[in-house]
Enzyme design. Structure first.
Site, PDB file in Angstrom:
ATOM      1  N   HIS A 155       0.840  -1.218   0.000  1.00  0.00           N
ATOM      2  CA  HIS A 155       0.000   0.000   0.000  1.00  0.00           C
ATOM      3  C   HIS A 155       0.868   1.259   0.000  1.00  0.00           C
ATOM      4  O   HIS A 155       0.443   2.300   0.497  1.00  0.00           O
ATOM      5  CB  HIS A 155      -0.935   0.047   1.219  1.00  0.00           C
ATOM      6  CG  HIS A 155      -1.687  -1.226   1.459  1.00  0.00           C
ATOM      7  ND1 HIS A 155      -2.952  -1.444   0.993  1.00  0.00           N
ATOM      8  CD2 HIS A 155      -1.311  -2.363   2.091  1.00  0.00           C
ATOM      9  CE1 HIS A 155      -3.346  -2.675   1.342  1.00  0.00           C
ATOM     10  NE2 HIS A 155      -2.363  -3.247   2.003  1.00  0.00           N
ATOM     11  N   SER A 276      14.738  21.835 -14.997  1.00  0.00           N
ATOM     12  CA  SER A 276      13.484  22.541 -15.225  1.00  0.00           C
ATOM     13  C   SER A 276      13.815  23.891 -15.849  1.00  0.00           C
ATOM     14  O   SER A 276      14.847  24.484 -15.540  1.00  0.00           O
ATOM     15  CB  SER A 276      12.757  22.727 -13.900  1.00  0.00           C
ATOM     16  OG  SER A 276      11.918  23.856 -13.969  1.00  0.00           O
ATOM     17  N   LYS A 282      15.637  21.732  -9.690  1.00  0.00           N
ATOM     18  CA  LYS A 282      15.042  20.460 -10.092  1.00  0.00           C
ATOM     19  C   LYS A 282      15.918  19.591 -10.967  1.00  0.00           C
ATOM     20  O   LYS A 282      16.686  20.052 -11.780  1.00  0.00           O
ATOM     21  CB  LYS A 282      13.707  20.705 -10.791  1.00  0.00           C
ATOM     22  CG  LYS A 282      12.691  21.215  -9.791  1.00  0.00           C
ATOM     23  CD  LYS A 282      11.308  21.146 -10.280  1.00  0.00           C
ATOM     24  CE  LYS A 282      10.796  19.753 -10.439  1.00  0.00           C
ATOM     25  NZ  LYS A 282       9.444  19.783 -10.975  1.00  0.00           N
ATOM     26  N   GLU A 289       9.910   8.898 -16.789  1.00  0.00           N
ATOM     27  CA  GLU A 289       8.495   9.277 -16.939  1.00  0.00           C
ATOM     28  C   GLU A 289       7.983   8.912 -18.326  1.00  0.00           C
ATOM     29  O   GLU A 289       6.854   8.443 -18.488  1.00  0.00           O
ATOM     30  CB  GLU A 289       8.326  10.785 -16.719  1.00  0.00           C
ATOM     31  CG  GLU A 289       8.504  11.231 -15.284  1.00  0.00           C
ATOM     32  CD  GLU A 289       8.551  12.756 -15.189  1.00  0.00           C
ATOM     33  OE1 GLU A 289       9.656  13.315 -15.234  1.00  0.00           O
ATOM     34  OE2 GLU A 289       7.482  13.365 -15.094  1.00  0.00           O
ATOM     35  N   LYS A 324       0.255  -2.126 -39.609  1.00  0.00           N
ATOM     36  CA  LYS A 324       1.688  -1.824 -39.603  1.00  0.00           C
ATOM     37  C   LYS A 324       2.153  -0.660 -38.741  1.00  0.00           C
ATOM     38  O   LYS A 324       3.088  -0.802 -37.958  1.00  0.00           O
ATOM     39  CB  LYS A 324       2.173  -1.609 -41.042  1.00  0.00           C
ATOM     40  CG  LYS A 324       2.176  -2.910 -41.790  1.00  0.00           C
ATOM     41  CD  LYS A 324       2.507  -2.754 -43.236  1.00  0.00           C
ATOM     42  CE  LYS A 324       2.004  -3.962 -43.989  1.00  0.00           C
ATOM     43  NZ  LYS A 324       0.541  -4.222 -43.847  1.00  0.00           N
TER      44      LYS A 324
HETATM   45  N1  ARG Z   1      -0.047  -3.166 -48.586  1.00  0.00           N
HETATM   46  C1  ARG Z   1      -0.853  -4.326 -48.379  1.00  0.00           C
HETATM   47  C2  ARG Z   1      -0.973  -4.632 -46.891  1.00  0.00           C
HETATM   48  O1  ARG Z   1      -0.161  -4.201 -46.185  1.00  0.00           O
HETATM   49  C3  ARG Z   1      -0.240  -5.497 -49.077  1.00  0.00           C
HETATM   50  C4  ARG Z   1      -1.234  -6.512 -49.530  1.00  0.00           C
HETATM   51  C5  ARG Z   1      -2.096  -5.903 -50.551  1.00  0.00           C
HETATM   52  N2  ARG Z   1      -2.971  -6.844 -51.147  1.00  0.00           N
HETATM   53  C6  ARG Z   1      -4.010  -6.452 -51.844  1.00  0.00           C
HETATM   54  N3  ARG Z   1      -4.719  -7.351 -52.387  1.00  0.00           N
HETATM   55  N4  ARG Z   1      -4.315  -5.189 -51.983  1.00  0.00           N
HETATM   56  O2  ARG Z   1      -1.870  -5.299 -46.442  1.00  0.00           O
END
Ligand code: ARG
Length: 459
Positions: A155, A276, A282, A289, A324
């Site tokens: 705690h 700071s 500081k 952080e 991605k």
């Molecule tokens: N840039 C696409 C992705 O990252 C690659 C695959 C694309 N395939 C398609 N049929 N458009 O998913």
């Protein structure tokens, strides 16, 4: 986008083109894309689908494209949408019509799946290596301060004395499980999807065993629809990262707390603290952080991808391109955070005078006093009650326990004798002599085990 707009009468709208393009972020997949393509070309030649000569031309072209990219001479074009088409278009530019044969028996759908799996495999190896780096820094710090005692907290209230090394090794254990999780995730990442085509498999006599062997995959996907349409391996990496960042964030939090004037257990190295702009006194723990706060982004990326995937019908959907940016951010953030935290731990200084004072100041031996009465025949509940009143008294007198006279002790229980003064921080630590306890000899063993585990670990 010219090659794939054959059936259309109009060019793509500029805005739509920019909106669909992924090249700005998927260009970092280029080494994996090229490796996959080279092995694919070799397989096509081996199977007599293209000639050996054609394969050599294609491979030569791909290798020189790789050089162009590495030297920053490659022009990535958003109108070519993604990394696959950018490389393919350049290949055709360089070697002519033959370049167009590379995409035989392949689709961008199994191509991106293989690129992502190759990338993730490397990311896992790097993540485990960085985890090892932080673990090593923790073990080094623990070993360099192996006699240091700190108050242990529950705690966030002082509870019982523990060795600093014991506290640090708690993080070693967490990170050990994190590394294990990445290893498990590797098992399910190490599967070749290439050869699944767009979704149904390919109508050529390809050799998937060859592809798997040459690309170093453990196993081969068993269902083409599944292989092109799942990103669970990315999600698993993000889950493993979320847990690891959660652990690192707690470590960061303790670094922040411990460097405050209230705790004052550690001094951060100047290189890992920031001044700071207004308050000259500081020394802010900004780096820790940020390590703490970036954990939020990592959770966000995980939630985003889970949400993206949840309603998708089989098989590939463009939605999956959205895996991605968050994923790359997760990988980069995890690696940077582990690295910077390892440096913070490696360079911080433990203020042992202050930890010693903190241990003395608190009433950390209260449990040991109760245990003392239990050994003299008291029930634990009664002993607990007696010690609670005794401490209340000591607090009112502004005294630590060792400052109380035997008469004072005896007012609370006749069972107290001279030997009560043999209850010390040292005896408290030594008494916790079980597997996983903070007794110095147990911690020395745990440190040796940790060191050994690190030496034996490969990524
Ligand atoms: N840039 C696409 C992705 O990252 C690659 C695959 C694309 N395939 C398609 N049929 N458009 O998913």
């Amino acid at each position: 986008m010219s090659q794939i707009r054959g059936r259309f009468n109009k060019d793509a709208d500029k805005l739509a083109e920019t909106y669909t393009a992924s090249i700005q972020f998927d260009k970092r997949l280029y080494p994996y894309d090229i490796t996959g393509s080279i092995v694919h070309a070799r397989m096509l030649a081996k199977q007599g689908i293209i000639s050996e000569q054609e394969a050599q031309t294609i491979i030569g072209g791909l290798n020189s494209i790789k050089k162009e990219i590495e030297q920053g001479k490659f022009e990535f074009k958003p109108e070519l949408e993604d990394i696959h088409m950018n490389i393919e278009a350049r290949l055709i530019e360089k070697v002519g019509e033959i370049g167009g044969k590379l995409h035989t028996a392949r689709s961008r759908n199994d191509q991106i799946a293989v690129d992502m799996r190759l990338f993730t495999r490397d990311a896992i190896a790097q993540s485990i290596a960085e985890i090892r780096g932080l673990q090593k820094a923790l073990v080094d710090l623990a070993e360099a301060n192996k006699d240091t005692v700190i108050p242990g907290y529950t705690h966030l209230q002082q509870a019982q004395p523990v060795l600093l090394a014991h506290h640090l090794l708690a993080y070693f254990e967490m990170l050990q499980r994190d590394a294990d999780r990445f290893k498990c995730c590797r098992k399910r990442t190490d599967i070749l999807p290439l050869g699944s085509g767009a979704l149904a498999g390919v109508a050529y006599n390809i050799d998937r065993e060859f592809l798997a062997r040459e690309l170093g995959f453990d196993r081969i996907s068993q269902n083409s629809l599944d292989a092109v349409s799942d990103r669970d391996f990315v999600i698993e990496y993000e889950v493993a990262t979320s847990l690891c960042m959660m652990h690192v964030s707690r470590l960061a939090e303790e670094v922040i707390l411990w460097s405050s004037a209230e705790f004052d257990f550690i001094e951060l190295d100047d290189t890992y603290a920031t001044g700071s702009s207004i308050m000259p006194q500081k020394k802010n723990p900004d780096v820790a952080e940020l390590a703490r706060s970036k954990t939020g982004r990592i959770y966000g990326n995980l939630m985003a991808l889970l949400t993206t995937m949840k309603g998708l019908p089989l098989a590939y959907n463009k939605d999956m391109q959205e895996d991605k940016e968050g994923f790359f951010d997760t990988v980069d953030t995890l690696l940077a955070t582990l690295e910077v935290m390892a440096s913070i731990v490696a360079t911080l200084h433990i203020k042992t005078d202050n930890t010693t004072k903190a241990v003395r100041r608190g009433y950390l031996l209260a449990t040991d006093l109760a245990d003392y009465l239990v050994k003299k025949g008291e029930s634990f509940r009664t002993a607990h009650d007696i010690i609670a009143r005794l401490i209340g008294y000591a607090v009112s007198q502004d005294k630590t326990l060792d400052m109380l006279s035997l008469e004072a002790y005896k007012q609370f229980s006749p069972r107290f004798g001279e030997d009560v003064y043999s209850i010390t921080v040292e005896s408290s630590l030594a008494a916790r002599d079980n597997i996983g306890g903070t007794a110095p000899k147990r911690v020395a063993q745990a440190l040796a085990n940790a060191r050994k585990a690190l030496e034996e670990s490969s990524t």
